[in-house]
Design an enzyme around this catalytic site. Sequence first.
Site, mmCIF file in Angstrom:
data_model
loop_
_atom_site.group_PDB
_atom_site.id
_atom_site.type_symbol
_atom_site.label_atom_id
_atom_site.label_comp_id
_atom_site.label_asym_id
_atom_site.label_seq_id
_atom_site.Cartn_x
_atom_site.Cartn_y
_atom_site.Cartn_z
ATOM 1 N N ASP A 139 0.812 -1.232 0.000
ATOM 2 C CA ASP A 139 0.000 0.000 0.000
ATOM 3 C C ASP A 139 0.846 1.282 0.000
ATOM 4 O OD1 ASP A 139 -2.031 -1.846 0.280
ATOM 5 O OD2 ASP A 139 -2.206 -1.566 2.442
ATOM 6 N N VAL A 274 -4.335 -10.661 -6.665
ATOM 7 C CA VAL A 274 -3.332 -10.868 -7.738
ATOM 8 C C VAL A 274 -2.196 -9.855 -7.567
ATOM 9 C CG1 VAL A 274 -2.982 -10.576 -10.232
ATOM 10 C CG2 VAL A 274 -4.962 -11.844 -9.384
HETATM 11 O O1 F6P Z 1 -2.307 -4.066 3.365
HETATM 12 C C1 F6P Z 1 -2.134 -4.883 2.264
HETATM 13 C C2 F6P Z 1 -3.465 -5.287 1.698
HETATM 14 O O2 F6P Z 1 -3.220 -6.124 0.599
HETATM 15 C C3 F6P Z 1 -4.395 -4.132 1.316
HETATM 16 O O3 F6P Z 1 -4.076 -3.569 0.069
HETATM 17 C C4 F6P Z 1 -5.733 -4.793 1.343
HETATM 18 O O4 F6P Z 1 -6.751 -3.854 1.629
HETATM 19 C C5 F6P Z 1 -5.601 -5.787 2.466
HETATM 20 O O5 F6P Z 1 -4.217 -6.017 2.641
HETATM 21 C C6 F6P Z 1 -6.297 -7.091 2.212
HETATM 22 O O6 F6P Z 1 -6.110 -7.882 3.342
HETATM 23 P P1 F6P Z 1 -6.553 -9.395 3.433
HETATM 24 O O7 F6P Z 1 -5.606 -10.193 2.589
HETATM 25 O O8 F6P Z 1 -6.433 -9.713 4.875
HETATM 26 O O9 F6P Z 1 -7.947 -9.460 2.883
#
Ligand code: F6P
Length: 371
Positions: A139, A274
């Site tokens: 992020d 992905v």
């Molecule tokens: O913080 C990294 C991230 O991939 C974000 O971009 C996303 O909102 C979140 O983690 C998704 O988390 P999880 O894999 O727990 O659904």
Amino acid sequence: MSEKLQPGDRVALLTSGGDAPGMNAALRAAAKVGVSMGLEVVGVEDGYVGLMAGRIVALDLRALDDASRRGGTILGSARSKVFPTAEGQAKAREVIARERLAGLVVIGGNGSLTGARTLRDAEGARGKLRVGGLPASIDNDLACTTMAIGVDTAMNTIVEACDRIADTASAHRRTFVVEVMGRDCGYLAMTAGVAAGADAVLVPEIGKSEDSIVEQAVSMMVDAYTKNTGKRRVLIIKAEGVKIDSASLRERIELQVKEQLNDVDTRVTVLGHVVRGGTPSAFDRLLGARLAHAAMRAVFDGDTDFMAGWIGPGAMPSEATGTRLCAYDPYVVLTGLEAVLRETDKLMKGESAVAQWRRRIFAEIEPILAR
Ligand code: F6P
């Protein structure tokens, strides 16, 4: 600065939160640097969940060599709700003392580094545990580092996906809304959008209403397909932090555009996880390795409660955050975790200088992309 560690002291590595490509390269470098200084470097499985359960494992350098070319994390990761509680903290501290850990290097994002900070006064084998952090999150929502581990690979993945989408979109004169990860931060969407040649990028920092997004998309489509611009597609990248469902956005765009244009279609692609996986780019491998190298040396020399951040050429220390140059790498800076977390909070609330710059530049870029 606390007392220096000694050869034979144990330092544990832990990856936590959302995995990021380059974590394995960071683990590999941390293990090799530690071993070369005579430390015993061990791994913690599955982040703080494994720490609380005492799942400390030996590290195999050959397995790390192999893993450093892959995404994910060989140690496993987790998001723990128990670790921040008093019960979770007590368990983790007990394991740190029992396992005679002298240091802990945590690789992860905001939540992971918040967790690392809570352990700075845990009793370790050589007095207070030495705790170092490495920023890793696709992020790029952490302060006191210009890039976090994983961002570059994720950006490349998005660009590659958009290039593919652009081929088929142009063939059909279509509009695509491509949704990408980034939690509440638009950095990944915007940088990937510029690199991919998107026509618009929707980021939470700009805070547009749903109505104005639909209007913008429709007017872009009308311009692109009726004004002899030569455009055969409209590519809109939407950051996941823009809280509008992509499917309903598409429906609204289609409904409105039909009043002015026939025979144009809109499609949605949600890239989802992905974006988080895949082979780490050379930059992410190097970034992970250099930050890990600096962090391990700092921990060995008795530093604690810090994050190693990437500033690149011309690194600038800052009095406001206590960010200091790193003796081990001129492109790396060390900042106390308290300042990192405080500045990260300001970044996400749009209050820091970086946040304000991002918002301004995002707004300035918008009309340029549409041309
Ligand atoms: O913080 C990294 C991230 O991939 C974000 O971009 C996303 O909102 C979140 O983690 C998704 O988390 P999880 O894999 O727990 O659904």
